[in-house]
Enzyme design. Structure first.
Site, PDB file in Angstrom:
ATOM      1  N   GLY A  55       6.728  62.135 -67.041  1.00 22.41           N
ATOM      2  CA  GLY A  55       5.642  62.610 -66.192  1.00 22.41           C
ATOM      3  C   GLY A  55       4.523  61.600 -66.001  1.00 22.41           C
ATOM      4  O   GLY A  55       3.449  61.931 -65.512  1.00 22.41           O
ATOM      5  N   SER A  96      10.476  60.051 -65.593  1.00 18.04           N
ATOM      6  CA  SER A  96      10.064  59.504 -64.294  1.00 18.04           C
ATOM      7  C   SER A  96      11.230  59.006 -63.439  1.00 18.04           C
ATOM      8  O   SER A  96      11.091  58.016 -62.708  1.00 18.04           O
ATOM      9  CB  SER A  96       9.010  58.401 -64.478  1.00 18.04           C
ATOM     10  OG  SER A  96       7.865  58.931 -65.106  1.00 18.04           O
ATOM     11  N   GLU A 138      14.893  60.546 -73.765  1.00 18.71           N
ATOM     12  CA  GLU A 138      13.674  60.641 -72.969  1.00 18.71           C
ATOM     13  C   GLU A 138      12.509  60.029 -73.735  1.00 18.71           C
ATOM     14  O   GLU A 138      11.896  60.709 -74.571  1.00 18.71           O
ATOM     15  CB  GLU A 138      13.358  62.115 -72.673  1.00 18.71           C
ATOM     16  CG  GLU A 138      14.450  62.833 -71.912  1.00 18.71           C
ATOM     17  CD  GLU A 138      13.906  64.044 -71.161  1.00 18.71           C
ATOM     18  OE1 GLU A 138      14.112  64.072 -69.949  1.00 18.71           O
ATOM     19  OE2 GLU A 138      13.273  64.908 -71.769  1.00 18.71           O
ATOM     20  N   HIS A 191      13.366  69.374 -76.403  1.00 16.93           N
ATOM     21  CA  HIS A 191      12.627  68.566 -75.433  1.00 16.93           C
ATOM     22  C   HIS A 191      11.324  68.112 -76.086  1.00 16.93           C
ATOM     23  O   HIS A 191      10.739  68.833 -76.891  1.00 16.93           O
ATOM     24  CB  HIS A 191      12.340  69.393 -74.172  1.00 16.93           C
ATOM     25  CG  HIS A 191      11.787  68.562 -73.062  1.00 16.93           C
ATOM     26  ND1 HIS A 191      10.457  68.203 -73.013  1.00 16.93           N
ATOM     27  CD2 HIS A 191      12.387  67.981 -72.001  1.00 16.93           C
ATOM     28  CE1 HIS A 191      10.268  67.443 -71.945  1.00 16.93           C
ATOM     29  NE2 HIS A 191      11.417  67.291 -71.312  1.00 16.93           N
ATOM     30  N   LYS A 221      10.997  72.717 -65.974  1.00 11.52           N
ATOM     31  CA  LYS A 221       9.870  73.008 -66.882  1.00 11.52           C
ATOM     32  C   LYS A 221       9.241  74.346 -66.476  1.00 11.52           C
ATOM     33  O   LYS A 221       9.974  75.233 -66.027  1.00 11.52           O
ATOM     34  CB  LYS A 221       8.876  71.837 -66.884  1.00 11.52           C
ATOM     35  CG  LYS A 221       9.600  70.512 -67.174  1.00 11.52           C
ATOM     36  CD  LYS A 221       8.701  69.366 -67.499  1.00 11.52           C
ATOM     37  CE  LYS A 221       9.542  68.123 -67.777  1.00 11.52           C
ATOM     38  NZ  LYS A 221       8.756  66.972 -68.203  1.00 11.52           N
ATOM     39  N   GLU A 279       8.417  68.087 -75.110  1.00 18.08           N
ATOM     40  CA  GLU A 279       7.291  69.016 -74.944  1.00 18.08           C
ATOM     41  C   GLU A 279       7.368  70.148 -75.960  1.00 18.08           C
ATOM     42  O   GLU A 279       6.351  70.684 -76.385  1.00 18.08           O
ATOM     43  CB  GLU A 279       7.256  69.536 -73.498  1.00 18.08           C
ATOM     44  CG  GLU A 279       6.771  68.432 -72.557  1.00 18.08           C
ATOM     45  CD  GLU A 279       7.360  68.448 -71.175  1.00 18.08           C
ATOM     46  OE1 GLU A 279       7.904  69.478 -70.746  1.00 18.08           O
ATOM     47  OE2 GLU A 279       7.293  67.393 -70.504  1.00 18.08           O
ATOM     48  N   ASN A 336      15.290  69.561 -64.830  1.00 13.49           N
ATOM     49  CA  ASN A 336      14.525  70.386 -65.763  1.00 13.49           C
ATOM     50  C   ASN A 336      13.247  70.798 -65.040  1.00 13.49           C
ATOM     51  O   ASN A 336      12.344  69.993 -64.869  1.00 13.49           O
ATOM     52  CB  ASN A 336      14.207  69.565 -67.031  1.00 13.49           C
ATOM     53  CG  ASN A 336      13.261  70.310 -67.963  1.00 13.49           C
ATOM     54  OD1 ASN A 336      12.988  71.498 -67.783  1.00 13.49           O
ATOM     55  ND2 ASN A 336      12.758  69.608 -68.968  1.00 13.49           N
TER      56      ASN A 336
HETATM   57  O1  LIG Z   1      10.928  65.520 -69.277  1.00 11.63           O
HETATM   58  C1  LIG Z   1      11.648  65.176 -68.355  1.00 11.63           C
HETATM   59  C2  LIG Z   1      12.917  65.861 -68.088  1.00 11.63           C
HETATM   60  O2  LIG Z   1      13.260  66.698 -69.138  1.00 11.63           O
HETATM   61  C3  LIG Z   1      11.250  64.078 -67.445  1.00 11.63           C
HETATM   62  O3  LIG Z   1      10.183  64.501 -66.692  1.00 11.63           O
HETATM   63  P1  LIG Z   1       9.695  63.616 -65.434  1.00 11.63           P
HETATM   64  O4  LIG Z   1      10.944  63.341 -64.631  1.00 11.63           O
HETATM   65  O5  LIG Z   1       8.719  64.502 -64.723  1.00 11.63           O
HETATM   66  O6  LIG Z   1       9.098  62.373 -66.001  1.00 11.63           O
END
Ligand SMILES: O=C(CO)COP(=O)(O)O
Length: 258
Positions: A179, A219, A173, A101, A13, A103, A11
């Site tokens: 992150g 992560s 997640e 997601h 982002k 976010e 992903n």
């Molecule tokens: O949100 C994520 C994947 O959709 C995970 O992000 P990270 O791998 O940067 O922690």
């Protein structure tokens, strides 16, 4: 027991413009070999503005990398400024779309009802949803992570028939692990992923539950992926930051070598 092909999805982002997307996808394609694709399904979820470039590259060079979007509108078309529809994504031959997601739940107020409508929009257009679920830190600290996550699963799957549900991908997640560099312990992730599979068995049947792929996200890196993938109910990873580094993402795809 069904054998589920692991799905490693990057992903991206809001990272990589369309030129960077082409270079990055080429780098992945150059590094990955047939034996990688035989063992693992590999996908990238670039921003909308990159999708046409990625599609053109994948189709022209007959790459085995799959691709998809990070969001989908509930509407098929019309006066919805800024939205991207299922038919548009289907025309780009997207295999996957990430839905709900954290976010998007956090910054765009997406609710389980909206996630459910988007899951329906994806299926209606022949695109496989990667439905994201997971708890915030306060919820985990209070010990309510399983209940919270299962409610999101149930809400997102409302009204979805078994034939569709068995093809969905669910990404667990935990928000506090995204992150932050704080990976959820493999056994803690397994606890929730097993509970998700149990919920699907309860909502549908064990047969459906055995087919659904459940990813872990938060992560994930080459250094922790093997332990995570060693868990019985974890069938892949949804990788954020580490998917922006082609060498690192390739190592994650090759989790068996780590
Ligand atoms: O949100 C994520 C994947 O959709 C995970 O992000 P990270 O791998 O940067 O922690």
């Amino acid at each position: 027991m069904t054998t589920r092909t692991p799905l490693m999805a990057g992903n991206w982002k809001m990272n990589l413009n369309h030129l960077e997307a082409i270079a990055h996808t080429q780098k992945l394609a150059f590094a990955l070999a047939d034996k990688d694709y035989e063992a693992v399904e590999v996908a990238v979820l670039p921003p909308f503005t990159d999708l046409r470039s990625v599609q053109t590259l994948v189709e022209h060079d007959k790459l085995k990398i799959k691709y998809g979007a990070q969001d989908i509108s509930v509407h098929d078309g019309g006066a919805y400024t800024g939205e991207i529809s299922g038919p548009m994504l289907a025309k780009l031959r997207c295999t996957y779309v990430a839905i709900g997601h954290s976010e998007r739940r956090q910054y765009h107020g997406e609710t389980d009802e909206l996630v459910n409508a988007k899951v329906k929009a994806a299926f209606k257009n022949g695109i496989t949803p990667i439905m994201c679920v997971g708890e915030e830190l306060e919820v985990r600290d209070a010990g309510n992570h399983v209940t919270h996550t299962l409610a999101q699963v149930e809400g997102g799957l409302k009204g979805i028939p078994a034939e569709q549900a068995e093809t969905i991908v669910i990404a667990y997640e935990p928000v506090w692990a995204i992150g932050t560099g704080k990976v959820c312990g493999a056994e803690d992730a397994q606890e929730v992923c097993a509970a998700i599979r149990g919920k699907i068995a309860e909502l549908y049947s064990q047969e459906v539950a055995d087919k659904v792929r459940i990813q872990y996200g938060g992560s994930v890196k080459s250094g922790n992926v093997a332990e995570i993938m060693g868990q019985a109910d974890i069938d892949g990873a949804l990788v954020g930051g580490a998917s922006l580094d082609a060498d690192e993402f390739v190592k994650i795809v090759r989790f068996r070598d780590q």
